[in-house]
Design a protein around this motif. Sequence first.
Motif, short mmCIF file in Angstrom:
data_model
loop_
_atom_site.label_atom_id
_atom_site.label_comp_id
_atom_site.label_asym_id
_atom_site.label_seq_id
_atom_site.Cartn_x
_atom_site.Cartn_y
_atom_site.Cartn_z
N THR A 1 0.84 -1.20 0.00
CA THR A 1 0.00 0.00 0.00
C THR A 1 0.87 1.25 0.00
O THR A 1 0.63 2.19 -0.77
N GLY A 2 1.88 1.26 0.85
CA GLY A 2 2.81 2.39 0.90
C GLY A 2 3.54 2.58 -0.41
O GLY A 2 3.72 3.70 -0.89
N TYR A 3 3.95 1.46 -1.00
CA TYR A 3 4.66 1.52 -2.28
C TYR A 3 3.79 2.14 -3.36
O TYR A 3 4.21 3.06 -4.06
N PHE A 4 2.56 1.65 -3.50
CA PHE A 4 1.67 2.16 -4.54
C PHE A 4 1.29 3.62 -4.30
O PHE A 4 1.20 4.41 -5.24
N TYR A 5 1.10 3.98 -3.05
CA TYR A 5 0.78 5.38 -2.73
C TYR A 5 1.95 6.28 -3.13
O TYR A 5 1.76 7.31 -3.78
N ALA A 6 3.16 5.90 -2.71
CA ALA A 6 4.35 6.71 -3.01
C ALA A 6 4.60 6.77 -4.51
O ALA A 6 4.93 7.83 -5.05
N LEU A 7 4.43 5.65 -5.18
CA LEU A 7 4.66 5.63 -6.63
C LEU A 7 3.65 6.53 -7.36
O LEU A 7 4.02 7.26 -8.27
N ALA A 8 2.40 6.49 -6.93
CA ALA A 8 1.38 7.35 -7.55
C ALA A 8 1.68 8.82 -7.30
O ALA A 8 1.56 9.65 -8.20
N ALA A 9 2.11 9.14 -6.08
CA ALA A 9 2.46 10.53 -5.76
C ALA A 9 3.68 10.97 -6.57
O ALA A 9 3.72 12.10 -7.07
N LEU A 10 4.65 10.09 -6.69
CA LEU A 10 5.85 10.42 -7.48
C LEU A 10 5.49 10.61 -8.95
O LEU A 10 6.01 11.50 -9.62
N ALA A 11 4.58 9.79 -9.45
CA ALA A 11 4.18 9.88 -10.86
C ALA A 11 3.56 11.23 -11.19
O ALA A 11 3.68 11.72 -12.31
N ARG A 12 2.92 11.87 -10.21
CA ARG A 12 2.35 13.20 -10.44
C ARG A 12 3.46 14.24 -10.68
O ARG A 12 3.25 15.20 -11.41
N ASP A 13 4.62 14.01 -10.07
CA ASP A 13 5.74 14.96 -10.20
C ASP A 13 6.74 14.55 -11.28
O ASP A 13 7.34 15.41 -11.93
N ASP A 14 6.94 13.25 -11.44
CA ASP A 14 7.99 12.75 -12.35
C ASP A 14 7.59 11.37 -12.87
O ASP A 14 8.00 10.35 -12.33
#
Length: 184
Positions: A150-163
């Motif tokens: 869950t943490g991985y997917f959340y962080a990856l989605a947030a990162l995808a918004r920026d990069d």
Amino acid sequence: MARIVLVIVLALSAVGEGTVYAAQSSLPGDTLYPVKLGNEQIIMMLPGDDVVRAERALSSAEQRVEEMEALAENGRPQDLGLAVEKYDYALNMTLVRIEQAGNSGLATKNITALVAEATTKHLYVLDTVYDKVPPQVKEAIAHARNISETGYFYALAALARDDTMHAAEMNLVAMEGRLNRVRA
């Protein structure tokens, strides 16, 4: 009289510091483990913006994963539940702080990348721990894995918004690692 009070205060401080230092290597179920957790709570309350606090919480989550690994290696599966519970709390605090940082307009690209990398490592370690523990505690480790995913997917989605490209590259590396584990 003032010198005696000063000596007593200094002696108590030295004893307290020694106890905190000794507690750093403690594991769930050890006598000094509450001291270790208490010290981490104090560190979490230190001043800093939400990104700094997210980094502190992530550090705490990484400690819990190391503890789970050590407990499995030391044949102490009965103490894994507490480590999983504290991991859940620390990783959730990390994600909450990232969200608050984003809502405050702070740059979150670096911390979201750190969380994605860390949780990828956590998943690898938790897979290894899962293979070592007896059946009665596998459910706890599976729960920790779910938290980490869950943490991985959340962080990856947030990162995808920026990069987007960095997020895609990280995801490919993580998937390759999982495939290699399955092959092995």
